[in-house]
Design a protein around this motif. Structure first.
Motif, PDB file in Angstrom:
ATOM      1  N   ASP A 165       0.830  -1.198   0.000  1.00  0.00           N
ATOM      2  CA  ASP A 165       0.000   0.000   0.000  1.00  0.00           C
ATOM      3  C   ASP A 165       0.873   1.261   0.000  1.00  0.00           C
ATOM      4  OD1 ASP A 165      -2.257   1.492  -0.101  1.00  0.00           O
ATOM      5  OD2 ASP A 165      -2.739   1.340   2.031  1.00  0.00           O
ATOM      6  N   LYS A 166       1.905   1.224  -0.841  1.00  0.00           N
ATOM      7  CA  LYS A 166       2.836   2.334  -0.927  1.00  0.00           C
ATOM      8  C   LYS A 166       3.029   2.713  -2.387  1.00  0.00           C
ATOM      9  CE  LYS A 166       7.332   3.928   0.737  1.00  0.00           C
ATOM     10  NZ  LYS A 166       8.546   3.572   1.487  1.00  0.00           N
ATOM     11  N   THR A 167       3.281   3.975  -2.640  1.00  0.00           N
ATOM     12  CA  THR A 167       3.451   4.494  -3.994  1.00  0.00           C
ATOM     13  C   THR A 167       4.936   4.669  -4.292  1.00  0.00           C
ATOM     14  OG1 THR A 167       1.331   5.640  -3.863  1.00  0.00           O
ATOM     15  CG2 THR A 167       2.857   6.359  -5.554  1.00  0.00           C
ATOM     16  N   LEU A 168       5.397   4.092  -5.410  1.00  0.00           N
ATOM     17  CA  LEU A 168       6.784   4.164  -5.843  1.00  0.00           C
ATOM     18  C   LEU A 168       6.843   4.915  -7.172  1.00  0.00           C
ATOM     19  CD1 LEU A 168       7.818   0.453  -5.162  1.00  0.00           C
ATOM     20  CD2 LEU A 168       7.922   2.387  -3.579  1.00  0.00           C
ATOM     21  N   THR A 169       7.877   5.724  -7.324  1.00  0.00           N
ATOM     22  CA  THR A 169       8.057   6.501  -8.547  1.00  0.00           C
ATOM     23  C   THR A 169       9.365   6.080  -9.202  1.00  0.00           C
ATOM     24  OG1 THR A 169       6.863   8.358  -7.558  1.00  0.00           O
ATOM     25  CG2 THR A 169       8.162   8.808  -9.530  1.00  0.00           C
ATOM     26  N   PHE A 170       9.246   5.455 -10.404  1.00  0.00           N
ATOM     27  CA  PHE A 170      10.406   5.027 -11.183  1.00  0.00           C
ATOM     28  C   PHE A 170      10.413   5.816 -12.488  1.00  0.00           C
ATOM     29  CE2 PHE A 170       9.766   0.591  -9.156  1.00  0.00           C
ATOM     30  CZ  PHE A 170      10.345   1.045  -7.986  1.00  0.00           C
ATOM     31  N   TYR A 171      11.406   6.675 -12.637  1.00  0.00           N
ATOM     32  CA  TYR A 171      11.563   7.453 -13.865  1.00  0.00           C
ATOM     33  C   TYR A 171      10.268   8.196 -14.226  1.00  0.00           C
ATOM     34  CZ  TYR A 171      15.899   4.877 -14.484  1.00  0.00           C
ATOM     35  OH  TYR A 171      17.158   4.349 -14.307  1.00  0.00           O
ATOM     36  N   GLY A 172       9.639   8.824 -13.236  1.00  0.00           N
ATOM     37  CA  GLY A 172       8.457   9.637 -13.479  1.00  0.00           C
ATOM     38  C   GLY A 172       7.161   8.865 -13.576  1.00  0.00           C
ATOM     39  N   LYS A 173       7.174   7.556 -13.534  1.00  0.00           N
ATOM     40  CA  LYS A 173       5.955   6.752 -13.600  1.00  0.00           C
ATOM     41  C   LYS A 173       5.630   6.253 -12.203  1.00  0.00           C
ATOM     42  CE  LYS A 173       5.357   4.361 -17.259  1.00  0.00           C
ATOM     43  NZ  LYS A 173       4.196   5.101 -17.807  1.00  0.00           N
TER      44      LYS A 173
END
Length: 645
Positions: A165-173
């Protein structure tokens, strides 16, 4: 045998053919490994002992022991590199990301599931999207295996940063993690990381619409309850609920009554405002016009273009119904909290028949309105002037003088209760100081006076101007003043850091309090203490003597005549009586020149001439002088009594 290594003794060995240096650097599984050479140049063996750094440190830190020698240490653990310890160990997380669709009339966004792989061997991450047949979209590996940057400071994503239930940001996505496999959960638990509760991937609207179109068609018979029947059966039927809006948390807010009317014919709601006389509000009857009322107007899809379009009935997910309006419930309507406290008789019968509700006890909200809405917080007392004066400056812009009880002042004018007190002090010079405490009944003020005492060293006179004295246990906001019930014989009162012990009181205090017990609750203790001091047990009262006044003592039978003779003897001996002055005094009261005066006038004459005669001595004197039938005493008889041997 080799020759010594001296100049002139060196020579080249003709049998040596190898002059290269042994290799000390190798690669294993793509990683460079350093190794110590075992042979020298030309392949000659090295006779030097090769000690590791750990062995050298052990020899440097070795300390000899006396008895049994050095304790045997455990062999050091072998170093296991990360590529060996975490080889083929991968963390697997399930997630998704939303892709906005701009040029499609059938969909606004797509939900695309992904699998996030985290390789513990080298902290690399890869993101893979599972293949879906006939999807029409390129799928597979979105991000190849690599270390992903976390921010602009050079940090990289670590397995400690991953959780459910966590949000990850990879290269803007943006990817949202919803779950993981069993081995990943056990690994995270072994490392002391508590995972959040897993969730599910939201459905894709376009995929769901495709499934509905591909599903078998099902037909349902429409209900017999249509809008026309609802209009015919429920026309003119309105549920009426009485409620209040508590707006006291805001500035100038108050409890305002309203009426919520629910129209059953079309499920619309109307809120009417209840006006009271002189409430200061404009006479608008409708607070909210009749309309269908949504429960949560903001609960719409994030893809809805709210900037250019208004909400319609299709976007609202849930509307208010009669079951939402119950007594004791708080209904939130456009961010306003309405507390329902009662309803009418038709509403009660409808709720009983429809929902089986039997308890319709109304709430008491008028008492809360009266105690809370008009409450005014007063500032603390600043110490200037009296408490009533400071309070008047808070009640009006132009302060008015405090109101006085003129009836009390007229009834108790010139009525003063006097007490004799002694200062209760730890200082030796203040012990034994006598004071007179005067309590004014007209305005409840206290005055303290110290009689003069010769050679006392204290300045006598007025010790305290008239003022209202508060008790030491009271507060400035809620003062408690001393009253007659607090002033009794033996009581200790504190007046502005000075303590006084009441020793005596005059007779007027006893007579006044006995006649007005109902006006002063708790004064029984004061009355009883004065009676005890006076010796009021049913017989004659024992009173103390006052300087300049007749002595008042209880006589024993037979000594009154002896006292009269002694008084006459002392008067003659000291030449105390001035006959000319007595004659002038008699003539002053004998206005008709009859030669007689009244009994009361005789007492005034004696007091004027400083004759210290008590009441019983005066009565015996009158009996000796003789009284005529009119109750008059002759001047000649009184003078004869004083000059008779």
């Amino acid at each position: 045998m080799a020759l010594p290594f001296l100049p002139g003794n060196t020579f080249q060995d003709p049998t040596r053919r190898k002059y290269h240096v042994s290799q000390s650097l190798g690669y294993k599984n793509g990683y460079a490994l350093a190794d110590r050479p075992e042979v020298g140049i030309g392949g000659d063996p090295l006779t030097v002992n090769h000690l590791t750094e750990e062995e050298i440190n052990e020899l440097n830190n070795k300390r000899p022991t006396l008895t049994y020698g050095q304790a045997k240490q455990a062999p050091p653990e072998d170093f296991v590199p990360a590529h060996v310890a975490f080889d083929k160990k991968v963390l697997k997380f399930d997630g998704y990301y939303k892709q906005t669709v701009h040029e499609s009339p059938n969909e606004y966004f797509r939900v695309r599931p992904v699998v996030i792989f985290y390789y513990l061997e080298d902290d690399s991450i890869s993101v893979v999207e599972p293949h879906v047949e006939n999807s029409g979209m390129p799928q597979g590996k979105l991000i190849k295996r690599q270390r992903l940057p976390k921010n602009d400071q050079g940090d990289h994503w670590h397995w400690k940063d991953l959780n459910l239930d966590k949000t990850l940001t990879f290269y803007g996505k943006v990817f949202h993690v919803v779950g993981c496999d069993q081995w990943t959960a056990e690994f995270m638990a072994s490392e002391g990381i508590e995972l959040s509760s897993p969730s599910t991937i939201p459905p894709d609207p376009y995929i769901e619409s495709r499934k509905q179109k591909a599903a078998l068609k099902e037909f349902k018979t429409p209900s017999d309850f249509d809008k026309l029947k609802q209009f015919i059966e429920l026309d003119r039927q309105v549920l009426r609920f009485y409620c209040i809006w508590d707006d006291r948390n805001n500035m100038f807010g108050e409890l305002r009554p309203y009426i919520i009317q629910y129209y059953l014919v079309d499920d619309t709601v109307e809120i009417c405002e209840c006006h009271e006389p002189n409430d200061g509000r404009d006479p608008f009857p409708i607070f909210l016009r009749r309309q269908r009322l949504p429960k949560d107007r903001n609960n719409v899809e994030s893809s809805f273009p709210s900037v250019v379009m208004e909400l319609s009935n299709n976007e609202i997910k849930e509307w208010f119904a009669p079951k939402d309006f119950m007594i004791g419930e708080t209904v939130v309507i456009y961010h306003r909290h309405f507390l329902i406290y009662d309803c009418d008789e038709f509403t009660r019968s409808y709720l009983y028949q429809k929902f089986g509700i039997k308890d319709f006890t109304p709430l008491d909200v008028k008492r809360q309105d009266r105690n809370g809405a008009n409450k005014t917080d007063l500032p603390p007392y600043n110490g200037f002037g009296s408490l009533e004066d400071s309070l008047q400056s808070c009640l009006s812009l132009v302060p008015q003088p405090p109101k006085k009880d003129f009836i009390k002042m007229l009834e108790n004018d010139h009525k003063i209760l006097r007490f004799e007190a002694e200062m209760d002090s730890v200082k030796p010079e203040d012990r034994g100081r006598r004071f007179i405490i005067s309590y004014r009944l007209a305005d409840d003020m206290i005055t303290i006076f110290e009689p003069p005492v010769r050679n006392s060293g204290n300045v006598s006179g007025k010790f305290l101007e008239r003022t209202r004295v508060t008790k030491p246990t009271s507060t400035p906001e809620h003062p408690q003043f001393y009253g007659p019930q607090d002033l009794y014989i033996g009581a200790r009162i504190q007046v502005f850091s000075h303590r006084f012990k009441i020793m005596d009181a005059d007779d007027y205090v006893l007579r006044y309090l006995e006649a007005r017990k109902d006006d002063f609750p708790g004064c029984e203790k004061t009355i009883e203490s004065i009676r005890t001091l006076r010796g009021a047990t049913g017989g004659a009262s024992m009173k103390t003597s006052v300087k300049g006044a007749p002595m008042k003592v209880q006589r024993s039978p037979g000594d009154l005549q002896a006292l009269l003779r002694e008084v006459k003897t002392q008067l003659k001996k000291n030449n105390y009586i001035n006959f000319s002055s007595l004659t002038d005094a008699f003539l002053q009261y004998d206005r008709n020149r009859s030669g007689t005066i009244d009994l009361n006038e005789l007492k005034k004459v004696c007091h004027k001439q400083n004759l210290p005669l008590d009441d019983d001595v005066m009565q015996a004197l009158i009996n000796e002088c003789g009284v005529d039938q009119n109750g008059q005493i002759s001047h000649a008889g009184f003078m004869k009594f004083l000059t008779w041997d």
